[in-house]
Design an enzyme around this catalytic site. Structure first.
Site, mmCIF file in Angstrom:
data_model
loop_
_atom_site.group_PDB
_atom_site.id
_atom_site.type_symbol
_atom_site.label_atom_id
_atom_site.label_comp_id
_atom_site.label_asym_id
_atom_site.label_seq_id
_atom_site.Cartn_x
_atom_site.Cartn_y
_atom_site.Cartn_z
ATOM 1 N N SER A 124 0.831 -1.201 0.000
ATOM 2 C CA SER A 124 0.000 0.000 0.000
ATOM 3 C C SER A 124 0.865 1.251 0.000
ATOM 4 C CB SER A 124 -0.869 -0.024 1.260
ATOM 5 O OG SER A 124 -1.481 1.214 1.456
ATOM 6 N N TYR A 148 -2.144 -0.904 10.765
ATOM 7 C CA TYR A 148 -2.397 -1.493 9.436
ATOM 8 C C TYR A 148 -1.229 -1.206 8.496
ATOM 9 C CZ TYR A 148 -3.827 -1.746 4.610
ATOM 10 O OH TYR A 148 -3.830 -2.007 3.257
ATOM 11 N N LYS A 152 1.892 -3.704 6.505
ATOM 12 C CA LYS A 152 2.333 -3.730 5.102
ATOM 13 C C LYS A 152 3.842 -3.513 5.030
ATOM 14 C CE LYS A 152 -1.611 -4.507 3.247
ATOM 15 N NZ LYS A 152 -1.887 -5.799 2.648
HETATM 16 P P1 NAD Z 1 -11.021 -7.035 0.873
HETATM 17 O O1 NAD Z 1 -11.272 -7.034 2.347
HETATM 18 O O2 NAD Z 1 -12.172 -6.869 -0.030
HETATM 19 O O3 NAD Z 1 -10.207 -8.360 0.464
HETATM 20 C C1 NAD Z 1 -9.375 -9.047 1.348
HETATM 21 C C2 NAD Z 1 -9.827 -10.502 1.354
HETATM 22 O O4 NAD Z 1 -8.973 -11.258 2.222
HETATM 23 C C3 NAD Z 1 -11.253 -10.669 1.870
HETATM 24 O O5 NAD Z 1 -11.983 -11.448 0.953
HETATM 25 C C4 NAD Z 1 -11.090 -11.409 3.203
HETATM 26 O O6 NAD Z 1 -12.173 -12.271 3.456
HETATM 27 C C5 NAD Z 1 -9.782 -12.147 2.978
HETATM 28 N N1 NAD Z 1 -9.013 -12.458 4.197
HETATM 29 C C6 NAD Z 1 -8.639 -11.598 5.179
HETATM 30 N N2 NAD Z 1 -7.940 -12.257 6.124
HETATM 31 C C7 NAD Z 1 -7.838 -13.547 5.713
HETATM 32 C C8 NAD Z 1 -7.224 -14.716 6.250
HETATM 33 N N3 NAD Z 1 -6.604 -14.677 7.435
HETATM 34 N N4 NAD Z 1 -7.298 -15.875 5.559
HETATM 35 C C9 NAD Z 1 -7.973 -15.921 4.374
HETATM 36 N N5 NAD Z 1 -8.580 -14.862 3.820
HETATM 37 C C10 NAD Z 1 -8.507 -13.684 4.478
HETATM 38 O O7 NAD Z 1 -9.909 -5.906 0.603
HETATM 39 P P2 NAD Z 1 -9.346 -5.346 -0.769
HETATM 40 O O8 NAD Z 1 -9.679 -3.897 -0.825
HETATM 41 O O9 NAD Z 1 -9.715 -6.239 -1.879
HETATM 42 O O10 NAD Z 1 -7.781 -5.437 -0.466
HETATM 43 C C11 NAD Z 1 -7.005 -6.537 -0.883
HETATM 44 C C12 NAD Z 1 -5.581 -6.333 -0.391
HETATM 45 O O11 NAD Z 1 -5.089 -5.100 -0.914
HETATM 46 C C13 NAD Z 1 -5.461 -6.225 1.120
HETATM 47 O O12 NAD Z 1 -4.271 -6.869 1.532
HETATM 48 C C14 NAD Z 1 -5.338 -4.745 1.359
HETATM 49 O O13 NAD Z 1 -4.617 -4.445 2.536
HETATM 50 C C15 NAD Z 1 -4.580 -4.289 0.130
HETATM 51 N N6 NAD Z 1 -4.817 -2.890 -0.200
HETATM 52 C C16 NAD Z 1 -6.084 -2.426 -0.339
HETATM 53 C C17 NAD Z 1 -6.306 -1.081 -0.631
HETATM 54 C C18 NAD Z 1 -7.694 -0.521 -0.722
HETATM 55 O O14 NAD Z 1 -7.859 0.687 -0.579
HETATM 56 N N7 NAD Z 1 -8.723 -1.324 -0.979
HETATM 57 C C19 NAD Z 1 -5.206 -0.227 -0.796
HETATM 58 C C20 NAD Z 1 -3.917 -0.729 -0.643
HETATM 59 C C21 NAD Z 1 -3.734 -2.077 -0.358
HETATM 60 C C1 WQD Z 2 -9.810 9.505 0.990
HETATM 61 C C2 WQD Z 2 -10.081 10.977 1.289
HETATM 62 C C3 WQD Z 2 -10.518 11.449 3.607
HETATM 63 C C4 WQD Z 2 -14.286 9.294 3.924
HETATM 64 C C5 WQD Z 2 -7.064 4.548 2.935
HETATM 65 C C6 WQD Z 2 -5.977 3.894 3.738
HETATM 66 C C7 WQD Z 2 -4.837 3.500 2.833
HETATM 67 C C8 WQD Z 2 -5.352 2.663 1.635
HETATM 68 C C9 WQD Z 2 -6.489 3.328 0.940
HETATM 69 C C10 WQD Z 2 -5.236 0.343 2.136
HETATM 70 C C11 WQD Z 2 -9.396 11.456 2.574
HETATM 71 C C12 WQD Z 2 -11.731 11.741 2.761
HETATM 72 C C13 WQD Z 2 -13.118 9.839 3.440
HETATM 73 C C14 WQD Z 2 -15.355 10.150 4.269
HETATM 74 C C15 WQD Z 2 -14.003 12.027 3.613
HETATM 75 N N1 WQD Z 2 -5.885 1.417 2.059
HETATM 76 N N2 WQD Z 2 -12.983 11.183 3.296
HETATM 77 N N3 WQD Z 2 -15.169 11.488 4.092
HETATM 78 O O1 WQD Z 2 -7.393 7.545 3.789
HETATM 79 O O2 WQD Z 2 -6.520 8.007 1.452
HETATM 80 O O3 WQD Z 2 -6.509 5.719 2.323
HETATM 81 O O4 WQD Z 2 -7.505 3.666 1.895
HETATM 82 O O5 WQD Z 2 -4.056 0.202 2.061
HETATM 83 O O6 WQD Z 2 -3.942 2.789 3.617
HETATM 84 O O7 WQD Z 2 -5.526 4.809 4.734
HETATM 85 O O8 WQD Z 2 -8.655 6.733 1.731
HETATM 86 O O9 WQD Z 2 -11.008 6.657 1.035
HETATM 87 O O10 WQD Z 2 -10.481 6.684 3.505
HETATM 88 O O11 WQD Z 2 -10.086 8.742 2.153
HETATM 89 O O12 WQD Z 2 -13.890 13.244 3.509
HETATM 90 O O13 WQD Z 2 -16.411 9.719 4.755
HETATM 91 O O14 WQD Z 2 -11.487 11.138 1.512
HETATM 92 O O15 WQD Z 2 -10.367 12.396 4.618
HETATM 93 O O16 WQD Z 2 -8.992 12.770 2.350
HETATM 94 P P1 WQD Z 2 -7.243 7.123 2.401
HETATM 95 P P2 WQD Z 2 -10.141 7.124 2.124
#
Ligand code: NAD
Ligand code: WQD
Length: 337
Positions: A124, A148, A152
């Site tokens: 991330s 969190y 990562k």
């Molecule tokens: P998500 O929660 O939709 O997907 C994660 C999946 O992992 C889920 O289906 C959950 O059931 C499964 N899971 C969690 N713990 C588990 C375990 N112990 N064993 C088996 N399955 C497990 O989330 P996402 O948004 O699809 O994110 C996928 C990956 O990408 C995550 O690692 C997340 O940290 C990373 N990521 C997401 C974002 C974002 O904003 N969505 C941004 C950066 C990184």
């Molecule tokens: C985006 C912008 C909020 C909700 C998070 C994690 C990051 C990554 C992606 C996994 C910010 C604003 C949000 C609301 C708002 N995840 N906001 N009202 O914080 O950039 O990133 O998700 O790795 O680690 O921190 O994403 O979508 O929460 O926020 O004003 O109800 O929207 O303040 O500026 P963020 P977000």
């Protein structure tokens, strides 16, 4: 090639399964469904007209992992499984370290035992901490503001140590920026449990009438309109980036790190305006105090992925808003019936 997709039933995982099947890979999904539904995988099969194999279970369960690797000849792993709610990780850090860090260690032990040394990891942009954007892969990492983010960072370091100990491993660390949007079919998309933490699912639930109004966290930042700037990327672009990354792994890349972002920053107000424009809806919103831990501006330098993976994000903010609304309006309750 047979790819094990951990967390494949989730938001990014399900979109990546669509791309993998479309490119002719065989797919085995492992997911404990703690934040997802098996319905997403049925929809993946519907979109692609292809079958995948699903195992319900946990990456913390060594015997279960052993069974998955024994029953399937896995060539490479795309590792999405993890918990991702920033606020929850502050309240329950041990649960996050156990699930994300210990889970990854157990997965890698199972891979090592079965001679599978090819992995793409979902990292991330949060690992960049307070560095000034544009964020490039060369910058130092680890100054994360919450548990969190630290999971990562720690996992990235663990994977680097594995490579140092045994350079037969091929590892790609992908640092995602802010994934939003949904598959153009409207069959799969983001379906958060409870009240969403992230901006786009919150907006779409306000639009569908599930939530009364959007709180915009802060309008006094040092940005052109005072609201925070992020690098939003369409989830289908992100999913396509995984195809390039797993191909890189199979070329024998050693260890590599790539940003997956667009390189463009949009403010919260830009997103609200773009959503209203592409849907024709009026969003109820108000300005609220800043959210703890938010940085004013976060966006990527995506040039390394362009150069080495031949990958760039194609979809615009308007596309992201249109596809989010297509998914939300066709599935007001997400995957729930
Ligand atoms: P998500 O929660 O939709 O997907 C994660 C999946 O992992 C889920 O289906 C959950 O059931 C499964 N899971 C969690 N713990 C588990 C375990 N112990 N064993 C088996 N399955 C497990 O989330 P996402 O948004 O699809 O994110 C996928 C990956 O990408 C995550 O690692 C997340 O940290 C990373 N990521 C997401 C974002 C974002 O904003 N969505 C941004 C950066 C990184
Ligand atoms: C985006 C912008 C909020 C909700 C998070 C994690 C990051 C990554 C992606 C996994 C910010 C604003 C949000 C609301 C708002 N995840 N906001 N009202 O914080 O950039 O990133 O998700 O790795 O680690 O921190 O994403 O979508 O929460 O926020 O004003 O109800 O929207 O303040 O500026 P963020 P977000």
């Amino acid at each position: 090639m047979n790819i094990l997709v951990t967390g494949g039933a989730g938001y990014i995982g399900s979109h990546t399964c669509v791309e993998l099947l479309g490119e002719g890979f065989e797919v085995v999904v492992l997911d404990n469904l703690c934040n997802s539904s098996e319905e997403s995988l049925e929809r993946v099969e519907k979109i692609t007209g292809k079958k995948l194999k699903f195992y319900k279970g946990d990456i913390l369960d060594t015997e279960f992992l052993d069974r998955v690797f024994t029953e399937n000849k896995i060539d490479g792993v795309i590792h999405f499984a993890g918990l991702k709610a920033v606020g929850e990780s502050v309240k329950l850090p041990l649960m996050y370290y156990q699930n994300n860090v210990e889970g990854t260690v157990k997965l890698c032990l199972a891979m090592q035992k079965h001679g599978v040394k090819n992995i793409v990891f979902s990292s991330s942009a949060t690992v960049y901490g307070k560095n000034e954007p544009p964020l490039s892969e060369k910058l130092p990492t680890g100054d994360c503001s919450n548990p969190y983010g630290r999971t990562k960072y720690f996992i990235e370091e663990i994977l680097k140590d594995i490579y140092v100990s045994d350079n037969e491993w091929n590892i790609v660390l992908l640092r995602y920026f802010n994934p939003i949007g949904a598959h153009e079919s409207g069959l799969i998309g983001e379906d958060p449990n409870g009240i969403p933490n992230n901006l786009m699912p919150y907006i779409s639930q306000v639009a569908i009438g599930k939530l009364p109004k959007l709180n915009i966290f802060g309008n006094d930042y040092d940005t052109p309109d005072g609201t925070c700037i992020r690098d939003y990327i369409h989830v289908v672009d992100l999913a396509k980036g995984h195809i390039k990354a797993i191909e890189k792994v199979f070329e024998g890349c050693g260890i590599k790190t790539y940003n997956l972002g667009t390189g463009k920053g949009y403010s919260v107000m830009d997103i609200v305006n773009a959503f209203e424009e592409s849907t024709g809806l009026k969003l109820n919103y108000e300005f609220a105090p800043r959210r703890a831990g938010d940085l004013p501006s976060v966006y990527s330098d995506p040039s390394l992925a362009e150069k080495e993976l031949d990958w760039t994000a194609k979809y615009s903010i308007a596309d992201m808003c249109r596809d989010t609304w297509n998914w939300q309006s066709k599935n007001p309750k997400g995957y729930k019936k």
